[in-house]
Each structure stands twice: as structure tokens, then as C-alpha cells.
Scaffold this motif. Structure first.
Motif, PDB file in Angstrom:
ATOM      1  N   THR A 196      67.365  83.235 143.658  1.00  8.30           N
ATOM      2  CA  THR A 196      66.874  82.115 142.851  1.00  8.30           C
ATOM      3  C   THR A 196      65.411  81.846 143.173  1.00  8.30           C
ATOM      4  N   GLU A 197      64.786  80.961 142.371  1.00  7.11           N
ATOM      5  CA  GLU A 197      63.401  80.586 142.615  1.00  7.11           C
ATOM      6  C   GLU A 197      63.245  79.839 143.941  1.00  7.11           C
ATOM      7  N   ASP A 198      64.339  79.210 144.387  1.00  6.33           N
ATOM      8  CA  ASP A 198      64.297  78.426 145.624  1.00  6.33           C
ATOM      9  C   ASP A 198      64.691  79.238 146.854  1.00  6.33           C
ATOM     10  N   GLY A 199      65.036  80.510 146.652  1.00  5.68           N
ATOM     11  CA  GLY A 199      65.431  81.338 147.777  1.00  5.68           C
ATOM     12  C   GLY A 199      66.702  82.104 147.495  1.00  5.68           C
ATOM     13  N   ASN A 200      67.173  82.836 148.495  1.00  8.73           N
ATOM     14  CA  ASN A 200      68.391  83.628 148.373  1.00  8.73           C
ATOM     15  C   ASN A 200      69.550  82.906 149.043  1.00  8.73           C
ATOM     16  N   PHE A 201      70.667  82.778 148.300  1.00  4.63           N
ATOM     17  CA  PHE A 201      71.798  81.998 148.799  1.00  4.63           C
ATOM     18  C   PHE A 201      73.115  82.727 148.592  1.00  4.63           C
ATOM     19  N   ARG A 202      74.068  82.381 149.449  1.00  2.00           N
ATOM     20  CA  ARG A 202      75.434  82.914 149.352  1.00  2.00           C
ATOM     21  C   ARG A 202      76.417  81.758 149.485  1.00  2.00           C
ATOM     22  N   MET A 203      77.454  81.750 148.657  1.00  3.04           N
ATOM     23  CA  MET A 203      78.531  80.777 148.781  1.00  3.04           C
ATOM     24  C   MET A 203      79.527  81.284 149.812  1.00  3.04           C
ATOM     25  N   THR A 204      79.812  80.472 150.835  1.00  3.12           N
ATOM     26  CA  THR A 204      80.699  80.894 151.908  1.00  3.12           C
ATOM     27  C   THR A 204      81.817  79.883 152.127  1.00  3.12           C
ATOM     28  N   CYS A 205      82.945  80.355 152.594  1.00  2.00           N
ATOM     29  CA  CYS A 205      84.051  79.463 152.952  1.00  2.00           C
ATOM     30  C   CYS A 205      83.701  78.765 154.274  1.00  2.00           C
TER      31      CYS A 205
END
Length: 315
Positions: A196-205
Motif C-alpha cells: 500500500t501507499e502507507d507501507g507493506n502489511f500482513r493480516m495475522t491471527c
């Protein structure tokens, strides 16, 4: 805290003016006014927990969140809790914990907060009545340093249920959006993460160790002068995981009302008991404020964000 106390310009700690008190008192139920016919949904009760519990119906709560006095000496405005031996503290817990459990539905869940001084006693007493499923440990970054000991910056939350085969738990509602430091790609495309424009993210449990909680402080609008106030983000995780919209959330030691406020923001019903009148006033004002402000620090877009990663325009 009334308006006779001067705050710094940027200090957003809750205050109550003397002119506000009459209207706030109308939103507070007194223990003496409870009858068998009294509506108890979405209320703060000013009363002694031990006496008030006897006036409440059994099996009404889908979720119970308890933040009792820890086993240390602490002033709570109009009252003081004195530290005691572990055996005496366990006896103290038993004076009210059985009554609290009777208010839980057959498929209900319960969380109890504690620290290293009282956590073992809590585990023992909870295990006598309910099935313990886990212990959450969260990083409480505020705290005094110590010259001859390790700084105390962790607290526990015990997670227990009536029926280990039948209880509500929504893992998708409490996933954490974590920043990806070393992104991995497959054929040039992100693998299990989002760019994303705001950075790299991952959804985690989420795990049972939480290091993304900010304890309320003077610049946060949720902050009060209560000595042991829990963060709204912390309580939001418990409510979202272990209740559904429209469920009843019960807090027998409501303090400044954090559990009730978060329940309201997340479209749950609530009932809280608090012995101290001023704390009840703080809770009532926070509940009024929640009518117009549903934001929870660190929770946005249906997920929880790591500390200091939420884009400014979404805070």
C-alpha cells in the motif's frame, strides 16, 4: 475531576464540571433502586458489587470482563485495597467470584485481569468454577523503574468459559495488521501481504502475547484519573473475540467505565457496577461521549494495527 483543576492545554484527560453532574447522575442507577422489574440493559450501577450481584438475574451475560483489585496496596478514590497473603487473596476472590459466574450464560466467556502478584491465585480460583482456555499476557509499557528488580511491564488476562465445546470466538474480528519488514514475493507479486501507499502489511491471527497496546495517557481522550484504567484497545479485543453485536457484556468492577464504553462503541449491550460515585460520573460522561465518537485508538477498518503504524488520516 471537576473544572476547578487546571490542565495543560494539550492535556485531554477527562474532566467534569459541577454543572454537568446533575445530568450525569440521571444516567447512573443506584443499587437501592433495583427491583425484579428494573431494566438493567445499558446501565451503570453505583453500588457495592457483593450486594448488587445478589439483585441481578442469573445467566444474563454473554461475556464478563473483570478487572478486580490486584493483590497490592492501592488507593481507589473513596476506598483503599490493602495487600495480603496469597491465601487471603484467594479467599477474597472466592467471596464474589462464584456469584459472578452465576451471571454467565451456559455458552458465555469470562476474562479476568491480573498481574504477577495475583495471577496464580486468580488461575486457581477461576479453575474451580470454569474451564480455563488460555492466559493472555500484554505489554504494559508504562511503569516505574526499579534499581534492585526488573521493571514490571507485563500483565495477564485469564480466558475461561463455562462449556469448552460451546462458546463464541471470532478470530477474524481480532486479526492484527502487521507491518512487513522483509516482504517475500512470488513471481514478483506479494505473497501473503499487501503493498500500500502507507507501507507493506500482513493480516495475522493474534497470539496470546500482545505488544501493540498503548496505556492511556494525558494526550488521549479516553484517559481518566483512575489509577488502574485499562486501554480501550485492550478491552475491544476481548469484546470482539468473545461476543457478537447485541450481546450483553457485564463488568462487576466498572471503574471509569472502559468496558461499558467499548461495548457501546462496538454495538454490544452493557451493565457495569462501580462503588465509587466519582468513577460512575466519569463512566457516565464517557458513555455520553461514545454517542458521537465511536473511535477506538489502534482499531480501524475492522482490524487492529500495530502501535504507530496506523496512517494519520485514519487515527
Amino acid at each position: 475531576m471537576t473544572d476547578t483543576n487546571t490542565r495543560a492545554g494539550r492535556n485531554r484527560t477527562l474532566t467534569i464540571s459541577t454543572d454537568e453532574i446533575p445530568s450525569l447522575e440521571k444516567d447512573i442507577m443506584q443499587e437501592r433502586d433495583i427491583t425484579a422489574e428494573t431494566p438493567l440493559t445499558d446501565r451503570i450501577i453505583n453500588g457495592d458489587a457483593m450486594k448488587t450481584l445478589d439483585l441481578l438475574p442469573d445467566g444474563f451475560a454473554d461475556l464478563i470482563i473483570i478487572d478486580p483489585p490486584y493483590n497490592l496496596s492501592k488507593d481507589f478514590n473513596s476506598a483503599r485495597f490493602a495487600a495480603m497473603t496469597a491465601d487471603r487473596y484467594e479467599a477474597y476472590l472466592r467471596t464474589w467470584f462464584g456469584k459472578v459466574c452465576s451471571k454467565l450464560k451456559p455458552d458465555g466467556s469470562l476474562y479476568m485481569c491480573g498481574d504477577w502478584r495475583c495471577s496464580c491465585s486468580q488461575q486457581k480460583v477461576i479453575g474451580e468454577r470454569l474451564h480455563i482456555l488460555n492466559r493472555i499476557t500484554w505489554q504494559r509499557e508504562k511503569g516505574r523503574g526499579a534499581k534492585a528488580n526488573w521493571k514490571n511491564s507485563m500483565e495477564d488476562i485469564w480466558f475461561a468459559v463455562r462449556d469448552r465445546r460451546n462458546y463464541h470466538f471470532d478470530i477474524d474480528a481480532v486479526k492484527v495488521r502487521r507491518r512487513v519488514i522483509a516482504p517475500y514475493r512470488t513471481n514478483g507479486r506479494p505473497k501473503d501481504w499487501e503493498e500500500t501507499e502507507d507501507g507493506n502489511f500482513r493480516m495475522t491471527c493474534p497470539s496470546n502475547f500482545w505488544d501493540d497496546i498503548s496505556v492511556p495517557f494525558w494526550s488521549m481522550p479516553e484517559n481518566t484519573d483512575h489509577p488502574t484504567q485499562k486501554p480501550e484497545k485492550l478491552i475491544a479485543k476481548l469484546i470482539l473475540a468473545s461476543s457478537a453485536p447485541g450481546d450483553m457484556v457485564f463488568d462487576p468492577f466498572a471503574g471509569s467505565g472502559t468496558t461499558c464504553v467499548v461495548a457501546k462503541k462496538l454495538c454490544r449491550h452493557y451493565l457495569g457496577i462501580e462503588a465509587d460515585r466519582e468513577y460512575c460520573l466519569w463512566a457516565a460522561k464517557r458513555l455520553q461521549m461514545a454517542e458521537h465518537d465511536k473511535t477506538i485508538q489502534g482499531y480501524s477498518g475492522g482490524c487492529f494495527w500495530e502501535r504507530n503504524t496506523l496512517p494519520k488520516e485514519r487515527r
